[in-house]
Enzyme design. Structure first.
Site, mmCIF file in Angstrom:
data_model
loop_
_atom_site.group_PDB
_atom_site.id
_atom_site.type_symbol
_atom_site.label_atom_id
_atom_site.label_comp_id
_atom_site.label_asym_id
_atom_site.label_seq_id
_atom_site.Cartn_x
_atom_site.Cartn_y
_atom_site.Cartn_z
ATOM 1 N N ASP A 204 37.767 77.885 99.587
ATOM 2 C CA ASP A 204 38.749 78.209 99.882
ATOM 3 C C ASP A 204 39.298 79.540 98.486
ATOM 4 O O ASP A 204 38.716 79.353 97.797
ATOM 5 C CB ASP A 204 40.055 77.134 99.805
ATOM 6 C CG ASP A 204 40.022 76.459 98.434
ATOM 7 O OD1 ASP A 204 39.924 75.381 98.325
ATOM 8 O OD2 ASP A 204 40.230 77.456 97.390
ATOM 9 N N TYR B 288 34.029 76.228 111.063
ATOM 10 C CA TYR B 288 34.697 77.223 110.190
ATOM 11 C C TYR B 288 35.897 77.881 110.584
ATOM 12 O O TYR B 288 36.478 78.269 109.780
ATOM 13 C CB TYR B 288 33.234 78.046 109.441
ATOM 14 C CG TYR B 288 32.491 77.129 108.672
ATOM 15 C CD1 TYR B 288 31.112 76.790 109.259
ATOM 16 C CD2 TYR B 288 32.540 77.017 107.386
ATOM 17 C CE1 TYR B 288 30.251 76.093 108.643
ATOM 18 C CE2 TYR B 288 31.570 75.950 106.613
ATOM 19 C CZ TYR B 288 30.377 75.626 107.206
ATOM 20 O OH TYR B 288 29.481 74.804 106.573
ATOM 21 N N ARG C 9 38.560 75.376 109.894
ATOM 22 C CA ARG C 9 38.947 75.335 108.612
ATOM 23 C C ARG C 9 39.458 76.858 107.775
ATOM 24 O O ARG C 9 40.423 76.677 107.160
ATOM 25 C CB ARG C 9 37.352 75.035 107.751
ATOM 26 C CG ARG C 9 37.005 73.803 107.687
ATOM 27 C CD ARG C 9 35.869 73.417 106.963
ATOM 28 N NE ARG C 9 36.116 73.662 105.507
ATOM 29 C CZ ARG C 9 35.121 73.568 104.469
ATOM 30 N NH1 ARG C 9 33.792 73.716 105.003
ATOM 31 N NH2 ARG C 9 35.346 73.715 103.319
ATOM 32 N N HIS D 44 29.456 78.533 96.428
ATOM 33 C CA HIS D 44 29.284 78.179 97.704
ATOM 34 C C HIS D 44 29.803 78.718 99.043
ATOM 35 O O HIS D 44 29.693 78.379 99.862
ATOM 36 C CB HIS D 44 29.579 76.630 97.944
ATOM 37 C CG HIS D 44 28.854 75.613 97.155
ATOM 38 N ND1 HIS D 44 29.153 74.237 96.740
ATOM 39 C CD2 HIS D 44 27.558 75.810 96.210
ATOM 40 C CE1 HIS D 44 28.537 73.693 95.967
ATOM 41 N NE2 HIS D 44 27.673 74.540 95.689
ATOM 42 N N THR E 212 35.329 67.416 91.054
ATOM 43 C CA THR E 212 34.003 67.156 91.595
ATOM 44 C C THR E 212 33.373 66.137 91.352
ATOM 45 O O THR E 212 33.265 65.477 90.247
ATOM 46 C CB THR E 212 33.219 68.580 91.427
ATOM 47 O OG1 THR E 212 32.056 68.644 91.814
ATOM 48 C CG2 THR E 212 33.194 68.811 89.710
ATOM 49 N N SER E 213 32.644 65.593 92.543
ATOM 50 C CA SER E 213 31.769 64.424 92.357
ATOM 51 C C SER E 213 30.563 64.655 91.629
ATOM 52 O O SER E 213 29.756 63.830 91.375
ATOM 53 C CB SER E 213 31.697 63.455 93.569
ATOM 54 O OG SER E 213 30.930 64.644 94.402
ATOM 55 N N GLN F 26 33.089 75.378 93.442
ATOM 56 C CA GLN F 26 32.173 74.826 94.592
ATOM 57 C C GLN F 26 32.989 74.974 95.858
ATOM 58 O O GLN F 26 32.435 75.066 96.723
ATOM 59 C CB GLN F 26 31.770 73.584 94.259
ATOM 60 C CG GLN F 26 30.667 73.472 93.182
ATOM 61 C CD GLN F 26 30.754 71.961 93.010
ATOM 62 O OE1 GLN F 26 29.535 71.369 93.581
ATOM 63 N NE2 GLN F 26 31.582 71.348 92.230
ATOM 64 N N ASN F 27 34.128 75.411 95.753
ATOM 65 C CA ASN F 27 35.233 75.409 96.776
ATOM 66 C C ASN F 27 35.119 76.905 97.596
ATOM 67 O O ASN F 27 34.848 77.929 96.808
ATOM 68 C CB ASN F 27 36.682 75.448 96.540
ATOM 69 C CG ASN F 27 37.012 73.825 95.667
ATOM 70 O OD1 ASN F 27 36.151 73.089 95.842
ATOM 71 N ND2 ASN F 27 37.878 73.713 94.811
HETATM 72 N N1 APR Z 1 42.783 65.879 91.920
HETATM 73 C C1 APR Z 1 41.423 66.011 91.294
HETATM 74 N N2 APR Z 1 40.380 65.483 91.710
HETATM 75 C C2 APR Z 1 40.404 64.951 92.974
HETATM 76 C C3 APR Z 1 41.729 64.500 93.742
HETATM 77 C C4 APR Z 1 42.989 65.248 92.896
HETATM 78 N N3 APR Z 1 43.979 65.053 93.661
HETATM 79 N N4 APR Z 1 41.345 63.885 94.580
HETATM 80 C C5 APR Z 1 40.141 63.490 94.530
HETATM 81 N N5 APR Z 1 39.542 64.045 93.737
HETATM 82 C C6 APR Z 1 38.158 64.126 93.275
HETATM 83 C C7 APR Z 1 37.328 62.810 93.891
HETATM 84 O O1 APR Z 1 37.380 61.718 92.991
HETATM 85 C C8 APR Z 1 35.729 63.388 93.609
HETATM 86 O O2 APR Z 1 35.308 63.188 92.473
HETATM 87 O O3 APR Z 1 37.576 65.296 93.886
HETATM 88 C C9 APR Z 1 36.132 64.903 93.840
HETATM 89 C C10 APR Z 1 35.640 65.591 95.195
HETATM 90 O O4 APR Z 1 34.128 65.271 95.168
HETATM 91 P P1 APR Z 1 33.606 65.808 96.526
HETATM 92 O O5 APR Z 1 34.286 65.368 97.869
HETATM 93 O O6 APR Z 1 31.961 65.277 96.643
HETATM 94 O O7 APR Z 1 33.610 67.282 96.554
HETATM 95 P P2 APR Z 1 32.811 68.332 95.835
HETATM 96 O O8 APR Z 1 32.425 67.676 94.409
HETATM 97 O O9 APR Z 1 33.706 69.623 95.553
HETATM 98 O O10 APR Z 1 31.491 68.699 96.545
HETATM 99 C C11 APR Z 1 30.666 69.634 96.278
HETATM 100 O O11 APR Z 1 29.204 69.429 98.192
HETATM 101 O O12 APR Z 1 29.228 69.511 100.430
HETATM 102 C C12 APR Z 1 28.836 70.086 99.490
HETATM 103 O O13 APR Z 1 29.403 72.562 99.618
HETATM 104 C C13 APR Z 1 30.211 71.185 99.565
HETATM 105 O O14 APR Z 1 31.128 72.463 97.582
HETATM 106 C C14 APR Z 1 31.057 71.135 98.118
HETATM 107 C C15 APR Z 1 30.108 70.361 97.330
#
Ligand code: APR
Length: 235
Positions: free
Chosen positions: A89, A53, A56, A104, A176-177, A86-87
C-alpha cells in the site's frame, strides 16, 4: 541527525482497515496463495490474479493512513528516516514519509509481465481507473501485471534496504510476523550495538538471539511509546 530505519509489515495498516496475511482471518488464511501470489499462478490464470489485485487496489483508494503512519512520518522532523516496508500500500507515502523502500512492490503500480523489474515499463495507475485487464499492454508489448513481488520472485530492493542501514542509530520493526525472507533477514544486518525495538500487539518469534525492546502494542500506540520513551531520549 540521528538515523532511524523502520521495517514495517501488514500490521502497520491494520488500523487503516487493511487485512494482514496471517494469524487469524488474514488474506493468506482465506485465499489460495499459490494461485494469486506466485508467477505460476499468474501464468495459469492471469485474470484471477488481475482481479485479486484490482479488488485490493480499489479498497486501498477507500482507506487512509493511520496515526501510526503519521507518527512514522513525523520522525523526519528530528531524524533521518528510511522506511523499509513489506507493504504494497502507499499509506506511508500518503502520511508524509519521503524515503520508503517497498521490498514487495507497490499496489498502485503496474509493470511488464515480460520484465517485471524493468522500471522503464513501471508506472502508477491513475486513481480514476486502477483496474488492470487482459489486453492492457506494457510499453514492451507484454501484458501489464501488478508491480508486486510474488513468492519465488527476486526482491531487488533488498540491497537498497541493507545499504540504508549504514550508520543507523536505531532500528524499529512494526507490524510484521517476520515470516517472509529476505525481508525478515534485514535485522541480521543491523550492528549488534544498535538498539532494536519491536512494536506488535502479539508475540513475534524473532530468529535472533540479540536483545530487542518489545513494545506490546498496536502501531499507533506503540509509535507513541517508541518516540516518548526511547527515540526522544537518544543521546
Ligand atoms: N499494529 C501493529 N501490528 C499488528 C496490528 C496492529 N494493530 N495488528 C496485527 N499486527 C501484527 C500481527 O501480530 C503480525 O505480527 O502484524 C503482523 C502481521 O503479520 P503478517 O500478516 O504475517 O504480515 P507481514 O509480516 O507483513 O507479511 C509479510 O508476507 O505474504 C507476504 O508479501 C506478503 O508482505 C507480506 C509478507
Amino acid at each position: 541527525m540521528k538515523r532511524i530505519v523502520i521495517l514495517t509489515g501488514a500490521g502497520m495498516s491494520v488500523e487503516s482497515g487493511l487485512a494482514t496475511f496471517r494469524g487469524g482471518n488474514g488474506l493468506w488464511d482465506n485465499l489460495p496463495v499459490e494461485q494469486i501470489a506466485t508467477p505460476e499462478g499468474y501464468r495459469a490464470n492471469p485474470s484471477l490474479v488481475l482481479d485479486f489485485y484490482n479488488k485490493r487496489r480499489r479498497e486501498l483508494l477507500t482507506v487512509e493512513p493511520n496515526d501510526g503512519h503519521r507518527l512514522v512520518a513525523s520522525l523526519e522532523e528530528k531524524f533521518s528516516v528510511t522506511v523499509v516496508t513489506q507493504n504494497v500500500d502507499d499509506l506511508h507515502e500518503r502520511a508524509g514519509s519521503t524515503h520508503v523502500i517497498h521490498l514487495h512492490g507497490e499496489l498502485m503500480k503496474a509493470c511488464s509481465s515480460r520484465e517485471p523489474q524493468n522500471l522503464d515499463y513501471v508506472f502508477t495507475l491513475p486513481s480514476a481507473d486502477t483496474d488492470l485487464k487482459l489486453g492492457d499492454l506494457a510499453a514492451d508489448g507484454s501484458q501489464l501485471r501488478p508491480f508486486i513481488v510474488w513468492f519465488g520472485e527476486a526482491v531487488p530492493r533488498m540491497d537498497d534496504a541493507i545499504e540504508a542501514l549504514a550508520g543507523v542509530d536505531a532500528f524499529a520493526i512494526i507490524g510484521t510476523s517476520l515470516n517472509v525472507y529476505p525481508a525478515a533477514s534485514l535485522l541480521s544486518f543491523v550492528p549488534r550495538s544498535i538498539p532494536v525495538y519491536l512494536i506488535d500487539p502479539n508475540e513475534v518469534t524473532v530468529n535472533s538471539n540479540r536483545s530487542i525492546v518489545a513494545i506490546r502494542k498496536g502501531a499507533s500506540e506503540g509509535m507513541r511509546v517508541l518516540i516518548d520513551e526511547y527515540l526522544n531520549k537518544m543521546e
